[in-house]
Design a protein around this motif. Sequence first.
Motif, PDB file in Angstrom:
ATOM      1  N   TYR A 235       5.555   6.897 -10.041  1.00  0.00           N
ATOM      2  CA  TYR A 235       6.756   7.669 -10.356  1.00  0.00           C
ATOM      3  C   TYR A 235       6.588   8.401 -11.690  1.00  0.00           C
ATOM      4  O   TYR A 235       6.884   9.584 -11.796  1.00  0.00           O
ATOM      5  CB  TYR A 235       7.981   6.748 -10.396  1.00  0.00           C
ATOM      6  N   LEU A 236       6.118   7.679 -12.705  1.00  0.00           N
ATOM      7  CA  LEU A 236       5.945   8.292 -14.018  1.00  0.00           C
ATOM      8  C   LEU A 236       4.896   9.405 -13.987  1.00  0.00           C
ATOM      9  O   LEU A 236       5.062  10.438 -14.627  1.00  0.00           O
ATOM     10  CB  LEU A 236       5.568   7.236 -15.053  1.00  0.00           C
ATOM     11  N   THR A 237       3.838   9.208 -13.231  1.00  0.00           N
ATOM     12  CA  THR A 237       2.809  10.237 -13.101  1.00  0.00           C
ATOM     13  C   THR A 237       3.377  11.483 -12.444  1.00  0.00           C
ATOM     14  O   THR A 237       3.114  12.603 -12.885  1.00  0.00           O
ATOM     15  CB  THR A 237       1.604   9.701 -12.303  1.00  0.00           C
ATOM     16  N   GLU A 238       4.185  11.280 -11.416  1.00  0.00           N
ATOM     17  CA  GLU A 238       4.792  12.421 -10.731  1.00  0.00           C
ATOM     18  C   GLU A 238       5.766  13.166 -11.649  1.00  0.00           C
ATOM     19  O   GLU A 238       5.784  14.386 -11.699  1.00  0.00           O
ATOM     20  CB  GLU A 238       5.528  11.950  -9.474  1.00  0.00           C
ATOM     21  N   LYS A 239       6.556  12.415 -12.406  1.00  0.00           N
ATOM     22  CA  LYS A 239       7.590  13.026 -13.237  1.00  0.00           C
ATOM     23  C   LYS A 239       7.057  13.575 -14.558  1.00  0.00           C
ATOM     24  O   LYS A 239       7.482  14.640 -15.004  1.00  0.00           O
ATOM     25  CB  LYS A 239       8.700  12.009 -13.498  1.00  0.00           C
ATOM     26  N   TYR A 240       6.110  12.841 -15.204  1.00  0.00           N
ATOM     27  CA  TYR A 240       5.660  13.197 -16.549  1.00  0.00           C
ATOM     28  C   TYR A 240       4.169  13.538 -16.647  1.00  0.00           C
ATOM     29  O   TYR A 240       3.699  13.876 -17.723  1.00  0.00           O
ATOM     30  CB  TYR A 240       5.975  12.066 -17.532  1.00  0.00           C
ATOM     31  N   GLY A 241       3.444  13.389 -15.579  1.00  0.00           N
ATOM     32  CA  GLY A 241       2.010  13.676 -15.611  1.00  0.00           C
ATOM     33  C   GLY A 241       1.192  12.413 -15.843  1.00  0.00           C
ATOM     34  O   GLY A 241       1.718  11.338 -16.080  1.00  0.00           O
ATOM     35  N   LYS A 242      -0.117  12.596 -15.773  1.00  0.00           N
ATOM     36  CA  LYS A 242      -1.040  11.465 -15.940  1.00  0.00           C
ATOM     37  C   LYS A 242      -1.064  10.995 -17.395  1.00  0.00           C
ATOM     38  O   LYS A 242      -0.699  11.737 -18.298  1.00  0.00           O
ATOM     39  CB  LYS A 242      -2.447  11.871 -15.515  1.00  0.00           C
TER      40      LYS A 242
ATOM     41  N   ARG B 154       0.821  -1.213   0.000  1.00  0.00           N
ATOM     42  CA  ARG B 154       0.000   0.000   0.000  1.00  0.00           C
ATOM     43  C   ARG B 154       0.852   1.260   0.000  1.00  0.00           C
ATOM     44  O   ARG B 154       0.496   2.256  -0.611  1.00  0.00           O
ATOM     45  CB  ARG B 154      -0.926   0.019   1.222  1.00  0.00           C
ATOM     46  N   GLU B 155       1.968   1.244   0.683  1.00  0.00           N
ATOM     47  CA  GLU B 155       2.761   2.448   0.880  1.00  0.00           C
ATOM     48  C   GLU B 155       3.891   2.632  -0.130  1.00  0.00           C
ATOM     49  O   GLU B 155       4.348   3.750  -0.331  1.00  0.00           O
ATOM     50  CB  GLU B 155       3.340   2.461   2.300  1.00  0.00           C
ATOM     51  N   LEU B 156       4.330   1.568  -0.747  1.00  0.00           N
ATOM     52  CA  LEU B 156       5.433   1.645  -1.697  1.00  0.00           C
ATOM     53  C   LEU B 156       4.930   2.175  -3.033  1.00  0.00           C
ATOM     54  O   LEU B 156       3.986   1.647  -3.604  1.00  0.00           O
ATOM     55  CB  LEU B 156       6.044   0.253  -1.886  1.00  0.00           C
ATOM     56  N   PRO B 157       5.538   3.247  -3.521  1.00  0.00           N
ATOM     57  CA  PRO B 157       5.069   3.779  -4.805  1.00  0.00           C
ATOM     58  C   PRO B 157       5.352   2.807  -5.949  1.00  0.00           C
ATOM     59  O   PRO B 157       6.339   2.083  -5.932  1.00  0.00           O
ATOM     60  CB  PRO B 157       5.858   5.074  -4.983  1.00  0.00           C
ATOM     61  N   THR B 158       4.488   2.828  -6.938  1.00  0.00           N
ATOM     62  CA  THR B 158       4.665   1.973  -8.114  1.00  0.00           C
ATOM     63  C   THR B 158       5.433   2.746  -9.183  1.00  0.00           C
ATOM     64  O   THR B 158       5.611   3.961  -9.084  1.00  0.00           O
ATOM     65  CB  THR B 158       3.311   1.552  -8.697  1.00  0.00           C
TER      66      THR B 158
END
Length: 104
Positions: A21-28, A13-17
Amino acid sequence: MDRPKLDIEKIKRELPTANDYLTEKYGKHGTPEREAFSAKALAYYYGELIKETRKEQKLTQQELADKIGKERAYIAKIEQGKTDLQISNFTQIINALGLSLKVG
C-alpha cells in the motif's frame, strides 16, 4: 451447511501488505515521496510517545517546556508531529521525562 475451507496460503499471496500500500501511494523505499512520508510518520510517532509519557507523569506542556528551557508552543508542535525534532532536543525531552535512549 458446510463452509468452504479457507486457503490461508493463497490469501497470504494475494492480500496486499502495508508495504504494498505504501509503495503504491508514496513510491518505493528511497524515493523522495516515501522518505518524506517516513519522516512524517516518525515525527508523529515520537510526538505521541512524548505526549503519552508527559500525560502519564501528569505534566503540562508548559511544565515540560520549562524543564528543558523551551517554549510551550514548541512542545505542542512536537506532540502534533509538526516540527522536525533534532536529536539534541529529543534527548533533552526524554531525559526530562525520565526515559532513556537505547541505540542498537
